[in-house]
Structure formats: C-alpha cells, structure tokens
Design an enzyme around this catalytic site. Structure first.
Site, short mmCIF file in Angstrom:
data_model
loop_
_atom_site.label_atom_id
_atom_site.label_comp_id
_atom_site.label_asym_id
_atom_site.label_seq_id
_atom_site.Cartn_x
_atom_site.Cartn_y
_atom_site.Cartn_z
N GLU A 267 -13.98 1.88 -23.36
CA GLU A 267 -13.69 3.00 -24.27
C GLU A 267 -14.99 3.28 -25.00
O GLU A 267 -15.43 2.51 -25.84
CB GLU A 267 -12.55 2.62 -25.23
CG GLU A 267 -11.88 3.83 -25.86
CD GLU A 267 -12.54 4.26 -27.15
OE1 GLU A 267 -13.33 5.23 -27.09
OE2 GLU A 267 -12.28 3.65 -28.19
N GLU A 400 -23.54 12.04 -29.98
CA GLU A 400 -22.61 11.41 -30.91
C GLU A 400 -23.38 10.88 -32.12
O GLU A 400 -24.23 10.01 -32.00
CB GLU A 400 -21.86 10.27 -30.24
CG GLU A 400 -20.79 9.65 -31.12
CD GLU A 400 -19.99 8.57 -30.42
OE1 GLU A 400 -18.76 8.53 -30.59
OE2 GLU A 400 -20.60 7.77 -29.68
#
Length: 513
Positions: A267, A400
C-alpha cells in the site's frame, strides 16, 4: 493570530515523561539489541528526546524470525481453530480499549497527531482486531463435486511467518490493520515499525504479553529500514511481506525480496483527486475537501490533495476555501481544540517546505500559508497551505507531499476532469462531488483509482478491498481480501468410488485378467 492555537506552553498540555526505553519484543519477552545499539526518538512538538530505542540489526531480525518460525511450525498457533484464535484477538481488542487513552497520548507524543484524532485511531485499532476476529470464523473454502465420483474441495491455510513493515503517520492503527488479519489467518508475525514512531508498537507488545498470546506469535524489531527492514525482507524464512509506505521504498523492497519469490502486499503513495462539479452540495463538499487533506496533519495516504474544481464555481469555492483554511487551528497536539499539529520529524518538515518553494517557483499562488508563530518554532509545524492557479504538470500537483498542502486546479468539462484526475502516476483514492448520480458513477468508474467515494469524505467500510492502482500499490487489504494475502489455497481431491485408473507396466495377459 486567527487559526493558531498558542497554548502549547501551558501545564495542562505537558507530555508525560517516558522513563523506559523501547525494546524489541521477541519470543514473548522484551530484549535489547544483540549488538547493543540505540537511537533516540524525538517529540515532534518540541524536538526533544522522548526515549531511546533499541537499534535492531540482522541478528535481532533473525532471532525474531526464528521465534515466529518455531511458534508457527512447532507451537499451537498455526493448528488452532479459527474460533480459538479469534478469542485471543478479542482479548487484544479489549486490552487496547482499556489502554486507549495511554495509547492515544503515546501516539501524540510520537507523531504529533492532534489528541482528538489520535483517540479515534486508538478506537479503530481495537475495531480492527474485533473485525478480523469475526472474519476469521467466517473464512470458508469451496467445494467442487464431480457427480458421484469425486468430491473436490479447496481450503485456506496459513502461510507461515509474515514480515510487517509499517509507516509512521498513523502507526498504531496501521500496525493493527496488518497484525489482526495476519494472526487471524493463523500466521505468526515480525513487525518492523517505522523508526520515527516506535512507541505504540512497544505498547502493543506489552498488551500482547498481557493477554498471554503464545510466545513467538507476535514479535517486534525496532530499527532502520535499510538495516532491520532489509534483513526482514530478505530473510529466507519469511514468505510474506506486507508494506505500507512510500512508492520508491516499495519498489526497493520488491526487488530485494524477488529472489525469495516472496508474496507482497504493497500500500504505497497517493495523489488523490477531489472532483467538485458545479451542481455539488458545495457546503458539504467544502467540509470534505478540508477534512480530507488537513486531518492527520496532512500525513495520510488517501488525502484528497488535489482539488479539481469546475470553472463556473471556482472563484466562489476558492474564496470560501481560503477563508476556512486560514482559520484551521494549528497548535499543540494535546489541546483538544487543535486541528493540525506538527509533522512527524524535522527532516519531513524540510521536505514539505521544499515543495512549498517549488510551488512558488513554478508560478502557483499561495493563497494560504507562510511562517508559523514563534511559539511553535521548536516543533515541526507547517501552516496549513493552499495553492491556487495550479497546473497539473507542476511538481506540487504531481508528487506526493504528505503534509497539510492542498492544490486547486480548474476544469471545464467532465472529460477534462477525468483526464486531470488520471494525469498522475498514482491511483489510490478519488472523491467525486455532484448531484448527478449518473455522472457520479460514470466518473467513479473511469478514474484510475483503487477506491472512489461519491459525495463523501473517506469513510471506511472494513469489509471492502483497500488498495490502489498504478504506482499506489499491489494487492488489497480489508475484509476477506486480506486473507487472499495471508492464506494459501490447498485443493484436496477425494475419490468417492472406484473410478478407472490406467494401468502401466503390466503384460497383456495380466491386463486381461
């Protein structure tokens, strides 16, 4: 100053001292590092030392893996019924709830999460164990009857030792999100917590000891990813690696574990869009946009960090957004009125601040942001920031940031919104706001993301698959999907009658007799 909580110096907001070092937990007991190493863990609110942490090396990882291997192959855990294992998970959930306030305050000291949000994370940690305790008893196989001749069936079996590598942003909750299904399925675990947030993992080990989980079933090795994490990934007796963290680190882990043909659950990063159409309920959309990126100090993988706003409502929405972001309460994380606290570490603060500079250089307008008050200068505080006049090719729109930073990008048509939403390497989550439900479902299907919410912020249903597309991950967690990773299928073929078997190696006479 509006939106800033300056009560950090008051006595009521003081952190309790942490008198004990954070030790490894191996084979049911707390131990120091085999090589005697230590490192400091810091309070992000003040950058003062909280305590020392045992610095794990390959020797410590090997001790922990051997303990987990014995517990699986020689101990009772792997052969217990799901119902028996579920009882242990429920006991852990009960203990987390008993120690909930302590866990929440440790999480605040370790990570800087506001206390109101840390309490929610502690409650979710207990919920994770309860949920997977129930899921364990529902785990079933499949049958494949073949007339009256055969009954074939497939069952799920535990795999062995799982290496669980967790991030620093919500360390308690995300650790339990891996530990609970791992143990529920019958595996044993070695947890390598992030080096910046080791405290709740240590407390969780105390809780495991308190409920008398069999020795070796759950182990914790602290240390740095390049040493302890790498040793865990490469260990030949660890077939499962579950990792949550940054995408580049995930790539390295998969490369390092490839020779062992390990199974990976990854993840990874996100740059999730929030698409707001002109016909949306703008009041609710505004609340969701703000909560989605500024909660958890902006350090969340599913943060809606890109606002895609339709041209016709852009000016009104950005004006309202600017006013609200200015009023977000930045302050001491133990103050219950604080909405955004400090970032996890001074290194991460510098990284986020570099992105703020990138945004200015590329021509975006910082509508909200700037310096933090002097009273907060000791900590890793970054003022909640909003960039407008952003293009999708800017670094602040593509990469990000993992902090309290939102970028606003306009679009004209549905097709353009989809193109912008998909125009990044990530594909974890998406959020869509519109009263046109046909369009909502259409857009949700076309955006390249593992998850999409329509007219909602990130509200989790633990039964559903959690994970991303593209560079946001491999595999899914949650519900029975977690067991796709933590179990192995075995097919058993049962003959119900004497079916014909070809006979090789006999003479013609023998074959006729």
């Amino acid at each position: 100053m509006s939106g800033v909580n300056l009560k950090g110096a008051s006595e009521q907001l003081a952190f309790e001292s942490i008198s004990r070092p954070a030790l490894h937990f191996i084979d049911g007991g707390f131990v120091e590092s085999a090589e005697g190493g230590w490192f400091d863990t810091l309070n992000p609110t003040t950058n003062e030392v909280l305590t020392q942490v045992a610095e794990g090396t390959a020797s410590d990882v090997d001790r922990a893996v051997e303990a987990a291997y014995r517990a699986f192959h020689e101990g009772p855990w792997g052969r217990m019924s799901a119902k028996e294992r579920a009882k242990y998970l429920v006991r852990i959930a009960d203990a987390i709830e008993r120690h909930g306030e302590e866990l929440a305050r440790l999480e605040v000291a370790d990570t800087g999460l506001p206390i109101s949000q840390a309490r929610g994370q502690a409650a979710r940690a207990a919920e994770n164990f309860r949920f997977f305790a129930e899921m364990a008893t529902r785990m079933t196989g499949e049958t494949f009857p073949v007339g009256d001749q055969f009954l074939n069936y497939a069952i799920r079996l535990p795999v062995g030792v799982a290496g669980l590598i967790t991030p620093w942003n919500t360390p308690l909750m995300l650790a339990t999100w891996k530990i609970a299904p791992c143990l529920a399925a019958g595996n044993t675990a070695v947890l390598k917590p992030a080096e910046w947030s080791p405290l709740t993992a240590t407390k969780l080990a105390e809780i495991v000891q308190e409920v008398d989980l069999p020795p070796g079933v759950f182990n914790v090795v602290h240390g740095f990813g390049e040493v302890a994490g790498d040793a865990l990934v490469k260990h030949p007796k660890v077939p499962l690696i579950s990792f949550t963290g940054e995408t580049n680190t995930g790539r390295i882990i998969m490369k390092n574990g490839a020779d062992g043909l390990k199974r990976f659950s990854m993840e990874l990063g996100g740059k999730s869009p929030v698409v707001v159409f002109a016909d949306a309920d703008l009041d609710r959309a505004l609340d969701a946009v703000i909560f989605g990126v500024y909660s958890l100090n902006g350090e969340r993988c599913t943060a809606g960090s890109r606002l895609l706003i339709q041209h016709s409502i852009r000016e009104e929405f950005e004006e309202r957004l600017t006013e609200r972001v200015r009023r977000i309460r930045l302050g001491h994380p133990l103050d219950p009125t604080t909405e955004v606290g400090p970032l996890i570490h001074s290194e991460h603060k510098k990284r986020v601040e570099h992105y703020l500079e990138f945004g200015r250089r590329e021509g975006a307008t910082m509508a909200v942001g700037g310096e933090v008050p002097k009273e907060l200068a000791r900590g890793n505080f970054v003022r909640p920031t909003l960039f407008v006049n952003v293009r999708n090719d800017m670094r602040i729109a593509q990469e990000e940031i993992f902090g309290p930073v939102l970028v606003s990008i306009p679009f004209a048509t549905e097709e353009e919104a989809i193109q912008l939403a998909n125009g990044v390497q990530y594909g974890l989550a998406a959020y869509i706001w519109t009263r046109d439900l046909e369009r909502a479902h259409r857009v949700a299907r076309r955006i390249e993301s593992g998850m999409a919410w329509i007219n909602s912020q990130n509200v989790r249903d633990l039964r559903t698959p959690f994970g991303g597309m593209k560079q946001s991950g491999v595999g899914r967690e949650g519900g029975h999907y977690s067991f796709e990773f933590y179990t192995e299928w075995k097919t058993v073929h049962v003959a119900l009658e004497q079916h014909p078997i070809p006979r090789f190696g006999v003479s013609d006479v023998d074959a006729k007799s």
